[in-house]
Design a protein around this motif. Structure first.
Motif, PDB file in Angstrom:
ATOM      1  N   UNK A   3       0.838  -1.204   0.000  1.00 33.70           N
ATOM      2  CA  UNK A   3       0.000   0.000   0.000  1.00 33.70           C
ATOM      3  C   UNK A   3       0.869   1.249   0.000  1.00 33.70           C
ATOM      4  N   UNK A   4       0.329   2.299  -0.586  1.00 34.14           N
ATOM      5  CA  UNK A   4       0.948   3.623  -0.530  1.00 34.14           C
ATOM      6  C   UNK A   4       0.119   4.446   0.442  1.00 34.14           C
ATOM      7  N   UNK A   5       0.776   4.962   1.484  1.00 32.71           N
ATOM      8  CA  UNK A   5       0.079   5.715   2.520  1.00 32.71           C
ATOM      9  C   UNK A   5       0.637   7.133   2.604  1.00 32.71           C
ATOM     10  N   UNK A   6      -0.226   8.056   2.984  1.00 32.69           N
ATOM     11  CA  UNK A   6       0.176   9.435   3.235  1.00 32.69           C
ATOM     12  C   UNK A   6      -0.276   9.774   4.644  1.00 32.69           C
ATOM     13  N   UNK A  49       9.718  14.447   0.048  1.00 33.19           N
ATOM     14  CA  UNK A  49      10.096  15.625  -0.711  1.00 33.19           C
ATOM     15  C   UNK A  49      11.299  16.261  -0.037  1.00 33.19           C
ATOM     16  N   UNK A  50      11.922  17.207  -0.715  1.00 28.85           N
ATOM     17  CA  UNK A  50      13.145  17.825  -0.198  1.00 28.85           C
ATOM     18  C   UNK A  50      12.954  18.486   1.168  1.00 28.85           C
ATOM     19  N   UNK A  51      11.893  19.254   1.334  1.00 26.13           N
ATOM     20  CA  UNK A  51      11.713  19.973   2.605  1.00 26.13           C
ATOM     21  C   UNK A  51      11.568  19.027   3.785  1.00 26.13           C
ATOM     22  N   UNK A  52      10.759  17.975   3.641  1.00 31.28           N
ATOM     23  CA  UNK A  52      10.607  17.022   4.742  1.00 31.28           C
ATOM     24  C   UNK A  52      11.913  16.271   4.969  1.00 31.28           C
ATOM     25  N   UNK A 120       4.553  -1.012   4.102  1.00 33.89           N
ATOM     26  CA  UNK A 120       3.915  -0.026   3.238  1.00 33.89           C
ATOM     27  C   UNK A 120       4.944   0.909   2.631  1.00 33.89           C
ATOM     28  N   UNK A 121       4.514   1.611   1.597  1.00 39.62           N
ATOM     29  CA  UNK A 121       5.277   2.680   0.974  1.00 39.62           C
ATOM     30  C   UNK A 121       4.656   3.974   1.483  1.00 39.62           C
ATOM     31  N   UNK A 122       5.385   4.695   2.304  1.00 41.11           N
ATOM     32  CA  UNK A 122       4.854   5.933   2.881  1.00 41.11           C
ATOM     33  C   UNK A 122       5.309   7.128   2.059  1.00 41.11           C
ATOM     34  N   UNK A 123       4.427   8.112   1.968  1.00 41.16           N
ATOM     35  CA  UNK A 123       4.753   9.369   1.307  1.00 41.16           C
ATOM     36  C   UNK A 123       4.696  10.460   2.362  1.00 41.16           C
ATOM     37  N   UNK A 124       5.724  11.289   2.405  1.00 44.79           N
ATOM     38  CA  UNK A 124       5.753  12.409   3.331  1.00 44.79           C
ATOM     39  C   UNK A 124       6.002  13.703   2.580  1.00 44.79           C
ATOM     40  N   UNK A 150      -4.666  27.052  12.638  1.00 46.27           N
ATOM     41  CA  UNK A 150      -3.497  27.872  12.346  1.00 46.27           C
ATOM     42  C   UNK A 150      -3.785  28.959  11.315  1.00 46.27           C
ATOM     43  N   UNK A 151      -4.911  28.886  10.629  1.00 47.57           N
ATOM     44  CA  UNK A 151      -5.349  29.972   9.770  1.00 47.57           C
ATOM     45  C   UNK A 151      -4.722  30.058   8.392  1.00 47.57           C
ATOM     46  N   UNK A 152      -3.961  29.080   7.999  1.00 46.61           N
ATOM     47  CA  UNK A 152      -3.349  29.100   6.673  1.00 46.61           C
ATOM     48  C   UNK A 152      -2.032  28.362   6.702  1.00 46.61           C
ATOM     49  N   UNK A 153      -1.398  28.273   5.542  1.00 52.17           N
ATOM     50  CA  UNK A 153      -0.117  27.597   5.445  1.00 52.17           C
ATOM     51  C   UNK A 153      -0.136  26.570   4.332  1.00 52.17           C
ATOM     52  N   UNK A 154       0.521  25.443   4.560  1.00 51.83           N
ATOM     53  CA  UNK A 154       0.584  24.360   3.577  1.00 51.83           C
ATOM     54  C   UNK A 154      -0.509  23.361   3.908  1.00 51.83           C
ATOM     55  N   UNK A 155      -1.459  23.144   2.988  1.00 53.92           N
ATOM     56  CA  UNK A 155      -2.566  22.235   3.286  1.00 53.92           C
ATOM     57  C   UNK A 155      -2.154  20.771   3.205  1.00 53.92           C
ATOM     58  N   UNK A 156      -2.791  19.944   4.034  1.00 54.98           N
ATOM     59  CA  UNK A 156      -2.592  18.491   3.998  1.00 54.98           C
ATOM     60  C   UNK A 156      -3.151  17.913   2.708  1.00 54.98           C
TER      61      UNK A 156
END
Length: 187
Positions: A3-6, A49-52, A120-124, A150-156
């Protein structure tokens, strides 16, 4: 098939990072941290991804800190040996048990699913997860909802404009009032 999980921590209003770039509100208490450790034990590989990836680099050398508690040391024992694939157009090298992705996301996931192995294959990371979601590659969403707005930012959740049916698989409320929601994509 693997499975691929997020899975990520998220504010009640749907953000993994606030408008100021801060995510200190996701710092887990002992019970939630234990849950994350147990969830990570079930993984076979983690796509980042690079940031995580850069955020998680801390753990590569954290075991040198004599003030770490037993849970943090256990996390290091689980996290550091876990194979990781990093997607970045700016990095030329990665550290620890990580490699740079050699192909596109769909190709990497297809290759990983075809490999023998458990877990599993996790995605972050929201950007990487948004790409995987748009390609229909995510099998499960695991949301750790924190009691904060938090009122804004990077959405899940990616804003991709398509509807995806989900089936609730599991819920759990922690003493800290954090709520874990696990959904399987209805296919």
């Amino acid at each position: 098939m693997r499975r691929v999980t997020y899975a990520m921590g998220v504010s009640l209003d749907g953000y993994i990072v606030g408008p100021d770039g801060d995510f200190d509100w996701t710092e887990p208490d002992e019970e939630v941290f234990r849950f994350w450790i147990d969830q990570t034990r079930e993984l076979g590989v983690h796509l980042l991804g690079r940031r995580l990836y850069e955020t998680m680099l801390y753990w590569e050398t954290a075991d040198q800190d004599p003030s770490l508690d037993a849970a943090s040391l256990e996390w290091i024992e689980v996290w550091n040996p876990l194979p990781k694939v990093v997607f970045s157009s700016t990095l030329s090298a990665v550290q620890g048990n990580a490699r740079l992705a050699s192909g596109g996301l769909a190709e990497e996931i297809e290759r990983l699913r075809a490999e023998p192995g458990d877990g599993d294959i996790a995605i972050g990371g929201a950007t990487l997860a948004a790409e995987a979601a748009a390609l229909g590659l995510i099998d499960e969403y695991r949301v750790m909802v924190h009691p904060v707005l938090v009122g804004g930012g990077i959405p899940f959740f990616p804003q991709e404009g398509r509807r995806v049916g989900l089936e609730l698989v599991e819920t759990r409320t922690f003493g800290s009032k954090v709520v874990h929601l696990r959904y399987r994509v209805a296919r």
